[in-house]
Motif scaffolding. Structure first.
Motif, PDB file in Angstrom:
ATOM      1  N   THR A 148       0.774  -1.103   0.008  1.00  0.00           N
ATOM      2  CA  THR A 148       0.217   0.084   0.000  1.00  0.00           C
ATOM      3  C   THR A 148       0.779   1.218  -0.230  1.00  0.00           C
ATOM      4  O   THR A 148       2.114   1.373   0.822  1.00  0.00           O
ATOM      5  N   GLU A 205      -1.268  -0.681  -4.453  1.00  0.00           N
ATOM      6  CA  GLU A 205      -2.552  -0.211  -3.808  1.00  0.00           C
ATOM      7  C   GLU A 205      -2.547   1.266  -3.443  1.00  0.00           C
ATOM      8  O   GLU A 205      -1.508   1.430  -2.675  1.00  0.00           O
ATOM      9  N   LYS A 253       1.297  -2.299   4.203  1.00  0.00           N
ATOM     10  CA  LYS A 253       0.133  -2.896   3.538  1.00  0.00           C
ATOM     11  C   LYS A 253      -1.071  -2.612   4.629  1.00  0.00           C
ATOM     12  O   LYS A 253      -0.806  -2.919   5.784  1.00  0.00           O
ATOM     13  N   LEU A 254      -2.057  -2.060   3.941  1.00  0.00           N
ATOM     14  CA  LEU A 254      -3.177  -1.602   4.875  1.00  0.00           C
ATOM     15  C   LEU A 254      -4.095  -2.933   4.769  1.00  0.00           C
ATOM     16  O   LEU A 254      -4.569  -3.047   3.510  1.00  0.00           O
ATOM     17  N   ILE A 255      -4.547  -3.425   5.780  1.00  0.00           N
ATOM     18  CA  ILE A 255      -5.615  -4.516   5.728  1.00  0.00           C
ATOM     19  C   ILE A 255      -6.690  -4.208   6.506  1.00  0.00           C
ATOM     20  O   ILE A 255      -6.857  -3.481   7.340  1.00  0.00           O
ATOM     21  N   ARG A 256      -7.653  -4.807   5.978  1.00  0.00           N
ATOM     22  CA  ARG A 256      -9.137  -4.540   6.694  1.00  0.00           C
ATOM     23  C   ARG A 256      -9.907  -5.784   7.273  1.00  0.00           C
ATOM     24  O   ARG A 256      -9.571  -7.269   6.563  1.00  0.00           O
TER      25      ARG A 256
END
Ligand SMILES: NC(=O)c1ccc[n+]([C@@H]2O[C@H](COP(=O)([O-])OP(=O)(O)OC[C@H]3O[C@@H](n4cnc5c(N)ncnc54)[C@H](OP(=O)(O)O)[C@@H]3O)[C@@H](O)[C@H]2O)c1
Length: 212
Positions: free
Chosen positions: A150, A174, A209-212
């Motif tokens: 990201t 991303e 990395k941005l995770i949700r």
């Protein structure tokens, strides 16, 4: 796009090669063209000129110089050459003092980022913070076991951020748009965090990395 690159260091060279690889036209701007001769020999079609030449050439501009001279480089590029253009700002406000236990020192503070300082002096330039929170070896189409990383971006102009998102799509990232210029107060220090494993353990091959 036609992209003017301000700088002759590793970030400028790696990103310029990436722009060319993905079909953009590039003019590199530097005070010292000799620094770019070896790079130019391996990147056919690239042009080299002054900071002002590069800024005039680009419909978008990459700012990739030392943080403490970022404003000097934009002044040399020329305010009129920057007006209304997307300025991709890869700089970090790293101070001259040595790191403390692997933590870089900044010359800014958490209430005013370098991006905001540049905005104040160059209000007509559409600055977007991007590429500051990863090492140059991973900026263009990084191959990481954890998948697509990201890139956190911010800036006040929606059109400029759309252009940057397009480049990040090409470069295999991303995009996480963190909003307006003030978000650079949070995005610039990601550079400090990213560098800690490198400075402490010589581990430079990672990205956020941005995770949700
Ligand atoms: N290295 C990385 O992997 C990395 C990763 C993320 C972000 N960044 C940030 O990206 C920026 C560029 O980093 P870098 O390592 O590629 O290069 P750098 O060594 O930080 O900067 C080199 C550039 O600074 C310019 N410069 C130096 N003094 C100047 C002055 N007085 N006036 C105008 N320009 C001057 C040089 O211009 P000339 O071409 O005219 O010599 C050269 O193009 C930095 O802000 C850095 O914090 C670096």
């Amino acid at each position: 796009m036609k992209i003017g690159v301000l700088g002759s260091g590793d970030v400028a060279k790696v990103l310029a090669s990436g722009f060319i690889k993905h079909g953009h036209e590039v003019l590199m701007g530097t005070r010292t063209p000799a620094n770019l001769q070896a790079w130019a020999a391996q990147n056919s079609g690239a042009r080299i000129g002054s900071f002002a030449d590069a800024a005039a050439f680009g419909s978008a501009v990459l700012l990739a110089v030392k943080g403490d001279v970022a404003a000097d480089a934009l002044r040399a590029a020329g305010t009129a050459n920057l007006a209304g253009k997307c300025i991709m700002d890869a700089t970090n406000p790293i101070a001259g003092a040595p790191p403390v236990n692997g933590v870089l020192r900044f010359f800014t503070n958490l209430d005013e980022s370098l991006l905001e300082r540049l905005h104040t002096e160059f209000p007509a330039a559409h600055l977007v913070k991007v590429f500051n929170s990863v090492g140059n070896a991973l900026m263009v189409n990084p191959q990481l076991a954890g998948g697509k990383p990201t890139m956190f971006i911010c800036g006040n102009d929606a059109g400029a951020k759309t252009a940057v998102r397009g480049i990040l799509d090409q470069f295999g990232w991303e995009t996480a748009d963190m909003g307006a210029a003030e978000a650079a107060r949070a995005i610039e220090p990601l550079c400090m965090l990213w560098c800690i494993p490198g400075l402490l353990q010589n581990d430079w091959l990672h990205a956020f990395k941005l995770i949700r």
